[in-house]
Each structure stands twice: as structure tokens, then as C-alpha cells.
Design a protein around this motif. Structure first.
Motif, mmCIF file in Angstrom:
data_model
loop_
_atom_site.group_PDB
_atom_site.id
_atom_site.type_symbol
_atom_site.label_atom_id
_atom_site.label_comp_id
_atom_site.label_asym_id
_atom_site.label_seq_id
_atom_site.Cartn_x
_atom_site.Cartn_y
_atom_site.Cartn_z
ATOM 1 N N LYS A 251 -8.751 6.043 -0.921
ATOM 2 C CA LYS A 251 -8.807 7.391 -0.744
ATOM 3 C C LYS A 251 -8.662 7.266 1.082
ATOM 4 C CE LYS A 251 -11.899 9.598 -4.358
ATOM 5 N NZ LYS A 251 -13.320 9.851 -4.377
ATOM 6 N N ILE A 252 -8.083 8.542 0.797
ATOM 7 C CA ILE A 252 -7.718 8.570 2.265
ATOM 8 C C ILE A 252 -9.025 9.096 2.799
ATOM 9 C CG2 ILE A 252 -6.588 10.368 3.926
ATOM 10 C CD1 ILE A 252 -4.061 9.541 2.296
ATOM 11 N N GLY B 38 -4.538 9.899 -1.846
ATOM 12 C CA GLY B 38 -5.055 8.511 -1.693
ATOM 13 C C GLY B 38 -3.696 6.900 -1.370
ATOM 14 N N TYR B 39 -4.569 5.875 -1.764
ATOM 15 C CA TYR B 39 -3.114 4.677 -1.293
ATOM 16 C C TYR B 39 -3.992 4.267 -2.831
ATOM 17 C CZ TYR B 39 -2.473 5.584 3.218
ATOM 18 O OH TYR B 39 -2.413 6.561 4.701
ATOM 19 N N GLU B 40 -2.430 3.139 -3.679
ATOM 20 C CA GLU B 40 -2.252 3.107 -4.426
ATOM 21 C C GLU B 40 -2.236 1.216 -4.158
ATOM 22 O OE1 GLU B 40 -3.142 3.404 -7.591
ATOM 23 O OE2 GLU B 40 -3.371 6.014 -6.998
ATOM 24 N N HIS B 41 -2.308 0.150 -4.492
ATOM 25 C CA HIS B 41 -2.722 -0.925 -3.617
ATOM 26 C C HIS B 41 -1.957 -2.015 -4.833
ATOM 27 C CE1 HIS B 41 -5.027 -0.112 -0.196
ATOM 28 N NE2 HIS B 41 -5.492 0.738 -0.985
ATOM 29 N N LYS C 160 1.272 -0.837 0.369
ATOM 30 C CA LYS C 160 0.024 0.046 0.059
ATOM 31 C C LYS C 160 1.158 0.781 0.075
ATOM 32 C CE LYS C 160 -3.041 2.343 3.644
ATOM 33 N NZ LYS C 160 -4.107 1.543 4.129
ATOM 34 N N ILE C 161 0.834 1.578 -0.934
ATOM 35 C CA ILE C 161 1.200 3.027 -1.040
ATOM 36 C C ILE C 161 1.167 4.165 -0.819
ATOM 37 C CG2 ILE C 161 3.947 4.323 -2.502
ATOM 38 C CD1 ILE C 161 4.032 1.592 -3.776
ATOM 39 N N ARG C 162 1.032 5.078 -0.410
ATOM 40 C CA ARG C 162 0.568 6.670 -0.289
ATOM 41 C C ARG C 162 0.896 7.380 -1.754
ATOM 42 N NH1 ARG C 162 -0.606 10.743 4.516
ATOM 43 N NH2 ARG C 162 -1.846 12.243 3.881
ATOM 44 N N HIS C 163 -0.445 8.245 -2.293
ATOM 45 C CA HIS C 163 0.048 8.510 -3.461
ATOM 46 C C HIS C 163 -1.007 9.983 -3.882
ATOM 47 C CE1 HIS C 163 1.177 9.801 -7.307
ATOM 48 N NE2 HIS C 163 0.352 9.599 -8.395
ATOM 49 N N ARG D 18 -7.329 1.157 -6.081
ATOM 50 C CA ARG D 18 -6.895 2.525 -5.120
ATOM 51 C C ARG D 18 -7.755 2.825 -4.662
ATOM 52 N NH1 ARG D 18 -4.653 7.598 -5.312
ATOM 53 N NH2 ARG D 18 -5.674 9.378 -5.485
#
Length: 71
Positions: A68-69, A40-43, A34-37, A66
Motif C-alpha cells: 500500500k502507498i 498501492g504498488y504491484e511487485h 514496482k508498478i503503481r496501481h 502488493r
């Protein structure tokens, strides 16, 4: 105790994420990455695929979705 690091490549998702050299603990290959971008986050998930590069192997993580935060 020593933790083995594995180089990874990202496939799919935002193009700018694929440009960064990354490595993770070998034990994390089974987990969703899980990468914050942006907002949001891309999985990304590893399905067992490896590619040869620089005299070694790189684990390939493919984009899955993806989120959202939460505010």
C-alpha cells in the motif's frame, strides 16, 4: 552509450496490468519491478523465464506481492 530495451510480459497480479505493452532496460531484469496501481504498488520479479513472441523473446515477470502507498 546505448541502453538495450527488453520487452516484458507480466504474469499474475491485476489482469489490466498484463494488457499493457512494456519494456525496460536490460540491466533492470535483476530488479523487482514496482508498478503503481490504485492505492498501492504491484511487485513483479523476473526469475529468468522468457517466452517467444513476434520473432523475439519477451522476459516474463511474475507477480510477487502488493504494498500500500504510505499516507
Amino acid at each position: 552509450m546505448s541502453v538495450t530495451q527488453v520487452k516484458i510480459a507480466l504474469s499474475g497480479g491485476p489482469a489490466e496490468l498484463a494488457l499493457t505493452n512494456r519494456s525496460i532496460d536490460a540491466a533492470a531484469l535483476e530488479n523487482t519491478l514496482k508498478i503503481r496501481h490504485g492505492a498501492g504498488y504491484e511487485h513483479f520479479v523476473h526469475g529468468g523465464e522468457f517466452q517467444a513472441a513476434d520473432g523475439g523473446e519477451i522476459a516474463v515477470f511474475r507477480w510477487s506481492h502488493r504494498t500500500k502507498i504510505a499516507e
